[in-house]
Design a protein around this motif. Structure first.
Motif, PDB file in Angstrom:
ATOM      1  N   THR A  50     -19.280 -15.303  35.051  1.00  0.00           N
ATOM      2  CA  THR A  50     -19.677 -14.158  35.798  1.00  0.00           C
ATOM      3  C   THR A  50     -20.491 -14.425  36.721  1.00  0.00           C
ATOM      4  N   LEU A  51     -21.400 -15.523  36.878  1.00  0.00           N
ATOM      5  CA  LEU A  51     -22.196 -15.742  37.901  1.00  0.00           C
ATOM      6  C   LEU A  51     -21.239 -16.194  39.222  1.00  0.00           C
ATOM      7  N   CYS A  52     -20.121 -16.910  38.797  1.00  0.00           N
ATOM      8  CA  CYS A  52     -19.164 -17.515  39.892  1.00  0.00           C
ATOM      9  C   CYS A  52     -18.564 -16.108  40.510  1.00  0.00           C
ATOM     10  N   ASP A  53     -18.132 -15.474  39.556  1.00  0.00           N
ATOM     11  CA  ASP A  53     -17.422 -13.918  40.135  1.00  0.00           C
ATOM     12  C   ASP A  53     -18.264 -13.104  40.924  1.00  0.00           C
ATOM     13  N   LYS A  54     -19.886 -12.840  40.553  1.00  0.00           N
ATOM     14  CA  LYS A  54     -20.352 -12.099  41.265  1.00  0.00           C
ATOM     15  C   LYS A  54     -20.863 -12.501  42.544  1.00  0.00           C
ATOM     16  N   THR A  55     -20.928 -14.096  42.866  1.00  0.00           N
ATOM     17  CA  THR A  55     -21.432 -14.543  44.035  1.00  0.00           C
ATOM     18  C   THR A  55     -20.292 -15.045  44.925  1.00  0.00           C
ATOM     19  N   GLY A  56     -18.963 -14.732  44.241  1.00  0.00           N
ATOM     20  CA  GLY A  56     -17.807 -15.254  45.211  1.00  0.00           C
ATOM     21  C   GLY A  56     -17.810 -16.772  45.434  1.00  0.00           C
ATOM     22  N   GLN A  57     -18.371 -17.389  44.544  1.00  0.00           N
ATOM     23  CA  GLN A  57     -18.329 -18.916  44.913  1.00  0.00           C
ATOM     24  C   GLN A  57     -18.282 -19.767  43.352  1.00  0.00           C
ATOM     25  N   LYS A  58     -17.753 -20.861  43.290  1.00  0.00           N
ATOM     26  CA  LYS A  58     -17.972 -21.614  42.303  1.00  0.00           C
ATOM     27  C   LYS A  58     -19.143 -22.400  42.480  1.00  0.00           C
ATOM     28  N   HIS A  59     -20.069 -22.307  41.274  1.00  0.00           N
ATOM     29  CA  HIS A  59     -21.476 -22.871  41.230  1.00  0.00           C
ATOM     30  C   HIS A  59     -21.112 -24.263  40.612  1.00  0.00           C
ATOM     31  N   ASP A  60     -22.016 -25.026  40.893  1.00  0.00           N
ATOM     32  CA  ASP A  60     -22.261 -26.489  40.329  1.00  0.00           C
ATOM     33  C   ASP A  60     -22.061 -26.237  38.885  1.00  0.00           C
ATOM     34  N   PRO A  61     -21.415 -26.965  38.119  1.00  0.00           N
ATOM     35  CA  PRO A  61     -21.280 -26.968  36.599  1.00  0.00           C
ATOM     36  C   PRO A  61     -22.385 -27.299  36.099  1.00  0.00           C
ATOM     37  N   CYS A  62     -23.307 -28.014  36.602  1.00  0.00           N
ATOM     38  CA  CYS A  62     -24.870 -28.181  35.966  1.00  0.00           C
ATOM     39  C   CYS A  62     -25.240 -26.944  35.623  1.00  0.00           C
ATOM     40  N   MET A  63     -24.860 -25.897  36.689  1.00  0.00           N
ATOM     41  CA  MET A  63     -25.550 -24.674  36.086  1.00  0.00           C
ATOM     42  C   MET A  63     -25.010 -24.051  34.757  1.00  0.00           C
ATOM     43  N   LEU A  64     -23.864 -24.617  34.202  1.00  0.00           N
ATOM     44  CA  LEU A  64     -23.351 -24.257  32.968  1.00  0.00           C
ATOM     45  C   LEU A  64     -24.342 -24.894  32.105  1.00  0.00           C
TER      46      LEU A  64
END
Length: 96
Positions: A50-64
């Motif tokens: 959801t964070l990736c979708d809302k920001t339109g970017q793939k976040h670092d997997p460490c965020m997971l």
């Protein structure tokens, strides 16, 4: 907050959680999470997507890994550094 400094009974705001500073708290706000108790029952993998979708970017997997750490903490686990969950995330994503 550094997991070694977290005191469960004193967790009132997002930055009181293990591994959460101002930037991560802002990401949680984007997800509609304003208080630690709102993490109860949340799926960290869904939160990350959801964070990736809302920001339109793939976040670092460490965020997971951070999301896993805080959802587990709120479910009753001891506070652990986010990297404690890296191997679990890697294994889970291989299976998915």
């Amino acid at each position: 907050m550094n997991p070694a400094k977290v005191v469960r009974s004193e967790v009132k705001q997002l930055t009181d959680l293990p591994n959460i500073g101002k930037a991560c708290a802002a990401d949680l706000h984007l997800l509609g999470i304003e208080t630690p108790v709102q993490l109860l029952g949340k799926n960290p993998y869904d939160m990350y997507q959801t964070l990736c979708d809302k920001t339109g970017q793939k976040h670092d997997p460490c965020m997971l890994d951070v999301f896993i750490s805080i959802t587990r903490f709120m479910a009753g686990d001891d506070p652990k550094p986010w990297w404690f969950y890296t191997e679990e995330r890697k294994q889970t994503l291989l299976i998915s």
